[in-house]
Design a protein around this motif. Sequence first.
Motif, PDB file in Angstrom:
ATOM      1  N   GLU A   1     -59.499 142.976  48.750  1.00 39.42           N
ATOM      2  CA  GLU A   1     -60.891 142.727  49.139  1.00 39.42           C
ATOM      3  C   GLU A   1     -61.047 141.334  49.748  1.00 39.42           C
ATOM      4  N   ASN A   2     -60.262 140.386  49.268  1.00 39.47           N
ATOM      5  CA  ASN A   2     -60.285 139.034  49.824  1.00 39.47           C
ATOM      6  C   ASN A   2     -58.878 138.615  50.215  1.00 39.47           C
ATOM      7  N   GLY A   3     -58.464 139.052  51.405  1.00 36.59           N
ATOM      8  CA  GLY A   3     -57.209 138.552  51.952  1.00 36.59           C
ATOM      9  C   GLY A   3     -55.987 139.359  51.583  1.00 36.59           C
ATOM     10  N   GLN A   4     -54.859 138.749  51.831  1.00 40.14           N
ATOM     11  CA  GLN A   4     -53.573 139.411  51.687  1.00 40.14           C
ATOM     12  C   GLN A   4     -53.154 139.505  50.229  1.00 40.14           C
ATOM     13  N   ARG A   5     -52.281 140.475  49.966  1.00 37.54           N
ATOM     14  CA  ARG A   5     -51.680 140.576  48.640  1.00 37.54           C
ATOM     15  C   ARG A   5     -50.585 139.529  48.450  1.00 37.54           C
ATOM     16  N   LEU A   6     -49.914 139.147  49.543  1.00 38.70           N
ATOM     17  CA  LEU A   6     -48.742 138.275  49.423  1.00 38.70           C
ATOM     18  C   LEU A   6     -49.104 136.825  49.143  1.00 38.70           C
ATOM     19  N   VAL A   7     -50.083 136.282  49.858  1.00 36.15           N
ATOM     20  CA  VAL A   7     -50.471 134.879  49.674  1.00 36.15           C
ATOM     21  C   VAL A   7     -51.988 134.777  49.574  1.00 36.15           C
ATOM     22  N   ALA A   8     -52.441 133.813  48.802  1.00 41.53           N
ATOM     23  CA  ALA A   8     -53.878 133.584  48.661  1.00 41.53           C
ATOM     24  C   ALA A   8     -54.424 132.925  49.923  1.00 41.53           C
ATOM     25  N   PRO A   9     -55.685 133.199  50.264  1.00 42.95           N
ATOM     26  CA  PRO A   9     -56.264 132.585  51.461  1.00 42.95           C
ATOM     27  C   PRO A   9     -56.396 131.077  51.318  1.00 42.95           C
ATOM     28  N   SER A  10     -56.404 130.400  52.452  1.00 34.24           N
ATOM     29  CA  SER A  10     -56.546 128.943  52.459  1.00 34.24           C
ATOM     30  C   SER A  10     -57.957 128.536  52.062  1.00 34.24           C
ATOM     31  N   THR A  11     -58.047 127.556  51.189  1.00 27.38           N
ATOM     32  CA  THR A  11     -59.343 126.969  50.827  1.00 27.38           C
ATOM     33  C   THR A  11     -59.354 125.470  51.079  1.00 27.38           C
ATOM     34  N   GLU A  12     -58.273 124.944  51.644  1.00 25.07           N
ATOM     35  CA  GLU A  12     -58.143 123.500  51.870  1.00 25.07           C
ATOM     36  C   GLU A  12     -58.921 123.077  53.115  1.00 25.07           C
ATOM     37  N   ARG A  13     -59.685 121.977  53.010  1.00 27.75           N
ATOM     38  CA  ARG A  13     -60.429 121.439  54.140  1.00 27.75           C
ATOM     39  C   ARG A  13     -60.342 119.916  54.122  1.00 27.75           C
ATOM     40  N   PRO A  14     -59.175 119.340  54.385  1.00 32.19           N
ATOM     41  CA  PRO A  14     -59.052 117.884  54.360  1.00 32.19           C
ATOM     42  C   PRO A  14     -59.876 117.237  55.480  1.00 32.19           C
ATOM     43  N   ASP A  15     -60.400 116.057  55.218  1.00 38.18           N
ATOM     44  CA  ASP A  15     -61.167 115.336  56.231  1.00 38.18           C
ATOM     45  C   ASP A  15     -60.293 115.072  57.458  1.00 38.18           C
ATOM     46  N   ALA A  16     -60.877 115.242  58.641  1.00 39.12           N
ATOM     47  CA  ALA A  16     -60.128 115.017  59.882  1.00 39.12           C
ATOM     48  C   ALA A  16     -61.083 114.628  60.996  1.00 39.12           C
ATOM     49  N   ASP A  17     -60.589 113.816  61.920  1.00 46.75           N
ATOM     50  CA  ASP A  17     -61.350 113.417  63.108  1.00 46.75           C
ATOM     51  C   ASP A  17     -61.067 114.346  64.279  1.00 46.75           C
ATOM     52  N   VAL A  18     -59.868 114.916  64.296  1.00 49.60           N
ATOM     53  CA  VAL A  18     -59.436 115.818  65.365  1.00 49.60           C
ATOM     54  C   VAL A  18     -58.777 117.027  64.725  1.00 49.60           C
ATOM     55  N   VAL A  19     -59.108 118.234  65.212  1.00 50.82           N
ATOM     56  CA  VAL A  19     -58.518 119.464  64.693  1.00 50.82           C
ATOM     57  C   VAL A  19     -57.890 120.242  65.844  1.00 50.82           C
ATOM     58  N   ILE A  20     -56.590 120.474  65.758  1.00 53.93           N
ATOM     59  CA  ILE A  20     -55.929 121.414  66.664  1.00 53.93           C
ATOM     60  C   ILE A  20     -55.948 122.757  65.963  1.00 53.93           C
ATOM     61  N   CYS A  21     -56.770 123.673  66.484  1.00 55.86           N
ATOM     62  CA  CYS A  21     -57.065 124.908  65.762  1.00 55.86           C
ATOM     63  C   CYS A  21     -56.505 126.136  66.475  1.00 55.86           C
TER      64      CYS A  21
ATOM     65  N   ASP B 240     -48.918 136.688  43.742  1.00 54.61           N
ATOM     66  CA  ASP B 240     -48.632 137.385  42.490  1.00 54.61           C
ATOM     67  C   ASP B 240     -47.146 137.695  42.465  1.00 54.61           C
ATOM     68  N   ALA B 241     -46.385 136.798  41.860  1.00 56.90           N
ATOM     69  CA  ALA B 241     -44.929 136.929  41.862  1.00 56.90           C
ATOM     70  C   ALA B 241     -44.473 138.187  41.138  1.00 56.90           C
ATOM     71  N   ASP B 242     -45.169 138.557  40.065  1.00 61.26           N
ATOM     72  CA  ASP B 242     -44.785 139.762  39.319  1.00 61.26           C
ATOM     73  C   ASP B 242     -44.994 141.013  40.169  1.00 61.26           C
ATOM     74  N   ALA B 243     -46.098 141.053  40.919  1.00 58.70           N
ATOM     75  CA  ALA B 243     -46.359 142.213  41.778  1.00 58.70           C
ATOM     76  C   ALA B 243     -45.305 142.320  42.865  1.00 58.70           C
ATOM     77  N   LEU B 244     -44.893 141.180  43.428  1.00 63.69           N
ATOM     78  CA  LEU B 244     -43.855 141.215  44.460  1.00 63.69           C
ATOM     79  C   LEU B 244     -42.539 141.700  43.874  1.00 63.69           C
ATOM     80  N   GLN B 245     -42.222 141.285  42.666  1.00 58.65           N
ATOM     81  CA  GLN B 245     -40.985 141.735  42.034  1.00 58.65           C
ATOM     82  C   GLN B 245     -41.024 143.241  41.782  1.00 58.65           C
ATOM     83  N   ARG B 246     -42.172 143.736  41.344  1.00 58.27           N
ATOM     84  CA  ARG B 246     -42.293 145.185  41.100  1.00 58.27           C
ATOM     85  C   ARG B 246     -42.172 145.968  42.406  1.00 58.27           C
ATOM     86  N   ALA B 247     -42.816 145.461  43.477  1.00 55.54           N
ATOM     87  CA  ALA B 247     -42.742 146.141  44.768  1.00 55.54           C
ATOM     88  C   ALA B 247     -41.318 146.136  45.309  1.00 55.54           C
TER      89      ALA B 247
END
Length: 422
Positions: free
Chosen positions: A172-192, A271-278
């Motif tokens: 429902e919220n993103g991939q099963r393999l990795v959690a979505p990014s929540t990081e937003r460090p301060d920046a003056d310039v963003v290459i997006c 979820d390392a356990d889920a990856l191991q089971r898969a």
Amino acid sequence: MELRFLGGAREVGRSAVLVDDTLLLDYGMASTNPPSYPVGSPDPEAVVVSHGHLDHVGALPALLSGRARPPVHWTPPTREFALTLARDTLKLHGGTPHCPFTETDVARLTQVSETHGYGESFEAAGYEITLYNAGHIPGSAHVLVDDGDARLLYTGDFHVGNPERPRAPAPENGQRLVAPSTERPDADVVICESTYADVTHADRAETEERFARALRETVVGGGTVVVPAFAIGRTQEVLLACAANDVECYVDGMGKRVTRMLNSHPEFVRDADALQRATSRARFVTGRDGQRKRIAAQNTVVVTTSGMLSGGPAMTYVPEIRGHPTNLVAFVGYQVEGTPGRELLETGSAELDGRVMPVAARTDLFEFSAHADRPGLESFLADYEDARVLCNHGDRCAWFAGELREAGYDASAPELGETVTV
């Protein structure tokens, strides 16, 4: 800072940005035929790599083909992915004009490698660098570059999940393999990155449900499913989806090695356990004694490289199943223009292993994307309304920059080879 865009500018592939002629961010190759590489001949003091996909690391060993030995900074999974891809490139193109490095250069890469965890600041080429989880694949990172006066954020490729359901579990919220990014460090310039700047992804849970249903119905109907998947990230995501939906499958190609390796880096997966089971549920193909042709004749599911049908065991499976519409080729990732996968989706035929073949088997695309879509990009950039935004890594970068300007951002889309002062 002076930023020179050596690749990935108004295009997808061969990402490379040179900061003040001293710090190189990524150095990839494009999966064209023949492969293409960044422009120019950079001689950096240090390299920082955002993540381990071919379009961001594929040309890296070429930096070590001369006398220079710049240190290469990355996370542990990115190091493993890069070395795996480099060795695979040597198998495919080594000794030809299409490969700019040798086995010696790959060995040198292991000697200059310096690994870092998320949030761990370090010095490179006189800059303070910090890596933040980008939510794209295991080990993927936003790269923050601080020279004491300005802070540059290079997003790399990233995924933010569903901004409307930030606390929901996968899918429902993103991939099963990795959690979505929540990081937003301060920046003056963003290459997006802007790969999907003009797309709103379908609901991830609905996509997975449609995918699992298509696989089950094809197998029950007497067909075989070939799932061309990128070895790094996408193969493991598909294995997790198959396990969660009780779909049995084989796995073949480089994805086997990558899957085993990721089980050794549990801290970089959701979820390392889920990856191991898969991993335990999937049947790993050895490729011996005609095994692939026998599997293709079964009513089963095979997850295999290459994700864009440019090589790998898919060159056996797709020709074997192409002749009958009960079979299915289920794409699960972006197909770059000019690749056999894109050709097959658009025309119903493709050049496979040197031969143009009509494919009667059904084809479908299931967007298991690991990139932020338009709402995701807007959600991410909402924290950088006062920053200068440089759009790259996309087919419509200039258009997206225009959209951002209309929304009040200081945004532009550098061209290939352009130098931008920030």
